[in-house]
Motif scaffolding. Structure first.
Motif, PDB file in Angstrom:
ATOM      1  N   GLY A 148       0.814  -1.203   0.000  1.00 43.24           N
ATOM      2  CA  GLY A 148       0.000   0.000   0.000  1.00 43.24           C
ATOM      3  C   GLY A 148       0.849   1.254   0.000  1.00 43.24           C
ATOM      4  N   PRO A 149       0.187   2.428   0.068  1.00 40.72           N
ATOM      5  CA  PRO A 149       0.905   3.705   0.002  1.00 40.72           C
ATOM      6  C   PRO A 149       1.722   3.978   1.261  1.00 40.72           C
ATOM      7  CG  PRO A 149      -1.404   4.082   0.469  1.00 40.72           C
ATOM      8  CD  PRO A 149      -1.253   2.610   0.211  1.00 40.72           C
ATOM      9  N   ASN A 150       2.871   4.599   1.069  1.00 40.65           N
ATOM     10  CA  ASN A 150       3.740   5.026   2.171  1.00 40.65           C
ATOM     11  C   ASN A 150       4.042   6.495   1.941  1.00 40.65           C
ATOM     12  OD1 ASN A 150       5.844   2.394   3.352  1.00 40.65           O
ATOM     13  ND2 ASN A 150       4.015   2.069   2.182  1.00 40.65           N
ATOM     14  N   ARG A 151       3.397   7.371   2.675  1.00 40.91           N
ATOM     15  CA  ARG A 151       3.680   8.801   2.555  1.00 40.91           C
ATOM     16  C   ARG A 151       4.978   9.118   3.291  1.00 40.91           C
ATOM     17  NH1 ARG A 151      -1.780  10.721   4.929  1.00 40.91           N
ATOM     18  NH2 ARG A 151      -1.538   8.688   5.832  1.00 40.91           N
ATOM     19  N   TYR A 152       5.711  10.104   2.778  1.00 42.06           N
ATOM     20  CA  TYR A 152       6.964  10.477   3.422  1.00 42.06           C
ATOM     21  C   TYR A 152       7.156  11.989   3.405  1.00 42.06           C
ATOM     22  CZ  TYR A 152       8.690  10.327  -1.413  1.00 42.06           C
ATOM     23  OH  TYR A 152       8.855  10.517  -2.759  1.00 42.06           O
ATOM     24  N   LEU A 153       8.042  12.434   4.302  1.00 41.75           N
ATOM     25  CA  LEU A 153       8.398  13.841   4.456  1.00 41.75           C
ATOM     26  C   LEU A 153       9.867  14.021   4.107  1.00 41.75           C
ATOM     27  CD1 LEU A 153       6.621  14.466   7.883  1.00 41.75           C
ATOM     28  CD2 LEU A 153       5.815  15.130   5.597  1.00 41.75           C
ATOM     29  N   PRO A 154      10.306  15.239   3.863  1.00 44.01           N
ATOM     30  CA  PRO A 154      11.733  15.462   3.594  1.00 44.01           C
ATOM     31  C   PRO A 154      12.592  14.872   4.717  1.00 44.01           C
ATOM     32  CG  PRO A 154      10.493  17.443   3.125  1.00 44.01           C
ATOM     33  CD  PRO A 154       9.536  16.485   3.793  1.00 44.01           C
ATOM     34  N   GLY A 155      13.645  14.157   4.327  1.00 44.22           N
ATOM     35  CA  GLY A 155      14.548  13.546   5.294  1.00 44.22           C
ATOM     36  C   GLY A 155      14.225  12.099   5.609  1.00 44.22           C
ATOM     37  N   ASP A 156      12.996  11.654   5.323  1.00 47.64           N
ATOM     38  CA  ASP A 156      12.633  10.267   5.600  1.00 47.64           C
ATOM     39  C   ASP A 156      13.445   9.328   4.709  1.00 47.64           C
ATOM     40  OD1 ASP A 156      10.829  11.082   7.505  1.00 47.64           O
ATOM     41  OD2 ASP A 156       9.043  10.613   6.327  1.00 47.64           O
ATOM     42  N   ALA A 157      13.625   8.100   5.178  1.00 50.02           N
ATOM     43  CA  ALA A 157      14.399   7.100   4.446  1.00 50.02           C
ATOM     44  C   ALA A 157      13.514   6.358   3.458  1.00 50.02           C
ATOM     45  CB  ALA A 157      15.024   6.114   5.429  1.00 50.02           C
ATOM     46  N   LEU A 158      13.953   6.325   2.199  1.00 49.10           N
ATOM     47  CA  LEU A 158      13.279   5.567   1.144  1.00 49.10           C
ATOM     48  C   LEU A 158      14.135   4.322   0.940  1.00 49.10           C
ATOM     49  CD1 LEU A 158      12.593   8.532  -1.278  1.00 49.10           C
ATOM     50  CD2 LEU A 158      11.207   7.737   0.640  1.00 49.10           C
ATOM     51  N   ILE A 159      13.621   3.186   1.345  1.00 48.78           N
ATOM     52  CA  ILE A 159      14.421   1.965   1.443  1.00 48.78           C
ATOM     53  C   ILE A 159      14.067   0.979   0.344  1.00 48.78           C
ATOM     54  CG2 ILE A 159      14.943  -0.023   2.915  1.00 48.78           C
ATOM     55  CD1 ILE A 159      14.489   1.806   5.320  1.00 48.78           C
ATOM     56  N   THR A 160      15.103   0.372  -0.220  1.00 53.64           N
ATOM     57  CA  THR A 160      14.942  -0.756  -1.138  1.00 53.64           C
ATOM     58  C   THR A 160      15.606  -1.952  -0.472  1.00 53.64           C
ATOM     59  OG1 THR A 160      15.031   0.709  -3.062  1.00 53.64           O
ATOM     60  CG2 THR A 160      15.381  -1.649  -3.459  1.00 53.64           C
ATOM     61  N   GLY A 161      14.802  -2.971  -0.190  1.00 56.33           N
ATOM     62  CA  GLY A 161      15.307  -4.151   0.495  1.00 56.33           C
ATOM     63  C   GLY A 161      16.066  -5.080  -0.424  1.00 56.33           C
ATOM     64  N   SER A 162      16.673  -6.085   0.168  1.00 56.61           N
ATOM     65  CA  SER A 162      17.478  -7.050  -0.580  1.00 56.61           C
ATOM     66  C   SER A 162      16.644  -7.862  -1.561  1.00 56.61           C
ATOM     67  CB  SER A 162      18.201  -7.986   0.389  1.00 56.61           C
ATOM     68  OG  SER A 162      17.258  -8.701   1.174  1.00 56.61           O
ATOM     69  N   THR A 163      15.324  -7.890  -1.369  1.00 53.41           N
ATOM     70  CA  THR A 163      14.432  -8.620  -2.266  1.00 53.41           C
ATOM     71  C   THR A 163      13.766  -7.698  -3.284  1.00 53.41           C
ATOM     72  OG1 THR A 163      12.651  -8.414  -0.652  1.00 53.41           O
ATOM     73  CG2 THR A 163      13.963 -10.446  -0.583  1.00 53.41           C
ATOM     74  N   GLY A 164      14.178  -6.405  -3.314  1.00 55.82           N
ATOM     75  CA  GLY A 164      13.629  -5.452  -4.272  1.00 55.82           C
ATOM     76  C   GLY A 164      12.408  -4.700  -3.780  1.00 55.82           C
ATOM     77  N   ASP A 165      11.868  -5.077  -2.648  1.00 58.01           N
ATOM     78  CA  ASP A 165      10.713  -4.381  -2.075  1.00 58.01           C
ATOM     79  C   ASP A 165      11.125  -2.981  -1.669  1.00 58.01           C
ATOM     80  OD1 ASP A 165      10.592  -7.336  -1.556  1.00 58.01           O
ATOM     81  OD2 ASP A 165       8.547  -6.805  -1.024  1.00 58.01           O
ATOM     82  N   ARG A 166      10.183  -2.035  -1.716  1.00 60.16           N
ATOM     83  CA  ARG A 166      10.469  -0.656  -1.304  1.00 60.16           C
ATOM     84  C   ARG A 166       9.485  -0.233  -0.231  1.00 60.16           C
ATOM     85  NH1 ARG A 166      11.152   3.693  -5.256  1.00 60.16           N
ATOM     86  NH2 ARG A 166      12.661   4.386  -3.729  1.00 60.16           N
ATOM     87  N   TRP A 167       9.965   0.581   0.718  1.00 62.34           N
ATOM     88  CA  TRP A 167       9.117   1.115   1.774  1.00 62.34           C
ATOM     89  C   TRP A 167       9.769   2.359   2.344  1.00 62.34           C
ATOM     90  CZ3 TRP A 167      12.198  -3.156   2.321  1.00 62.34           C
ATOM     91  CH2 TRP A 167      13.090  -3.184   3.382  1.00 62.34           C
ATOM     92  N   VAL A 168       9.031   3.022   3.219  1.00 62.65           N
ATOM     93  CA  VAL A 168       9.476   4.274   3.836  1.00 62.65           C
ATOM     94  C   VAL A 168       9.625   4.075   5.343  1.00 62.65           C
ATOM     95  CG1 VAL A 168       8.802   6.662   4.344  1.00 62.65           C
ATOM     96  CG2 VAL A 168       8.315   5.679   2.091  1.00 62.65           C
ATOM     97  N   VAL A 169      10.664   4.686   5.905  1.00 62.69           N
ATOM     98  CA  VAL A 169      10.842   4.731   7.354  1.00 62.69           C
ATOM     99  C   VAL A 169      11.071   6.188   7.723  1.00 62.69           C
ATOM    100  CG1 VAL A 169      12.280   4.012   9.303  1.00 62.69           C
ATOM    101  CG2 VAL A 169      11.807   2.403   7.466  1.00 62.69           C
ATOM    102  N   SER A 170      10.324   6.684   8.705  1.00 59.02           N
ATOM    103  CA  SER A 170      10.524   8.072   9.143  1.00 59.02           C
ATOM    104  C   SER A 170      11.978   8.243   9.569  1.00 59.02           C
ATOM    105  CB  SER A 170       9.593   8.421  10.302  1.00 59.02           C
ATOM    106  OG  SER A 170      10.000   7.732  11.474  1.00 59.02           O
ATOM    107  N   ARG A 171      12.489   9.443   9.424  1.00 60.48           N
ATOM    108  CA  ARG A 171      13.896   9.688   9.749  1.00 60.48           C
ATOM    109  C   ARG A 171      14.198   9.347  11.204  1.00 60.48           C
ATOM    110  NH1 ARG A 171      18.431  12.070   7.395  1.00 60.48           N
ATOM    111  NH2 ARG A 171      20.093  11.500   8.818  1.00 60.48           N
ATOM    112  N   GLU A 172      13.315   9.709  12.087  1.00 61.89           N
ATOM    113  CA  GLU A 172      13.530   9.422  13.517  1.00 61.89           C
ATOM    114  C   GLU A 172      13.664   7.916  13.758  1.00 61.89           C
ATOM    115  OE1 GLU A 172      10.841   9.623  17.494  1.00 61.89           O
ATOM    116  OE2 GLU A 172      10.864  11.419  16.245  1.00 61.89           O
TER     117      GLU A 172
END
Length: 144
Positions: free
Chosen positions: A40-64
């Motif tokens: 599903g959707p992952n909203r992000y703000l400036p500075g947040d981490a945009l991650i690509t996992g070892s399996t190619g999946d993508r997700w967002v983690v807040s900077r904190e």
């Protein structure tokens, strides 16, 4: 589809304690936006981490949360600069679902969806994720 609310896996006898072991590629958002993950959707703000996992999946983690949970994979990489990072080993709760489901990542957060066989992850009270079964098998292990 089952809609889950106020989930507490610490009280669920079918939940498992697991640890993730993965190196990921990270970029940091320059502007506000939205990344569409498989769940599903992952909203992000400036500075947040945009991650690509070892399996190619993508997700967002807040900077904190990112700063607390990830370390540079290479000692030469300065924390906060794009590159390879490893998660800090931490035990989280996980439960494999037998039917399609949805749940919010957090209170008023993005709604994630999972299929039968996918896993609900509870990182902390009120903090959830969804991991597809194939990815779960590759990057998680049972905690001691």
């Amino acid at each position: 589809m089952t809609e889950l609310n106020n989930l507490d896996l610490s009280q669920d006898p079918h939940a498992r304690r697991v640890v993730k072991d993965e190196t990921v590629h990270v970029e940091f958002a320059a502007v506000e936006g939205e990344l569409m993950s498989l769940e599903g959707p992952n909203r992000y703000l400036p500075g947040d981490a945009l991650i690509t996992g070892s399996t190619g999946d993508r997700w967002v983690v807040s900077r904190e949360r990112f700063d607390a949970k990830y370390l540079p994979a290479d000692a030469a990489l300065v924390h906060g600069v794009a590159g390879a990072y490893r998660n800090r080993p931490a035990v989280v709760l996980a439960k494999q679902m037998n039917e399609a489901f949805s749940l919010a990542r957090s209170a008023d957060g993005d709604v994630l969806r999972g299929s039968a066989g996918d896993w609900i992850m509870q990182y902390a009270p009120g903090d959830y994720g969804v991991v597809q079964a194939a990815r779960f098998a590759k990057v998680y292990r049972l905690a001691d």
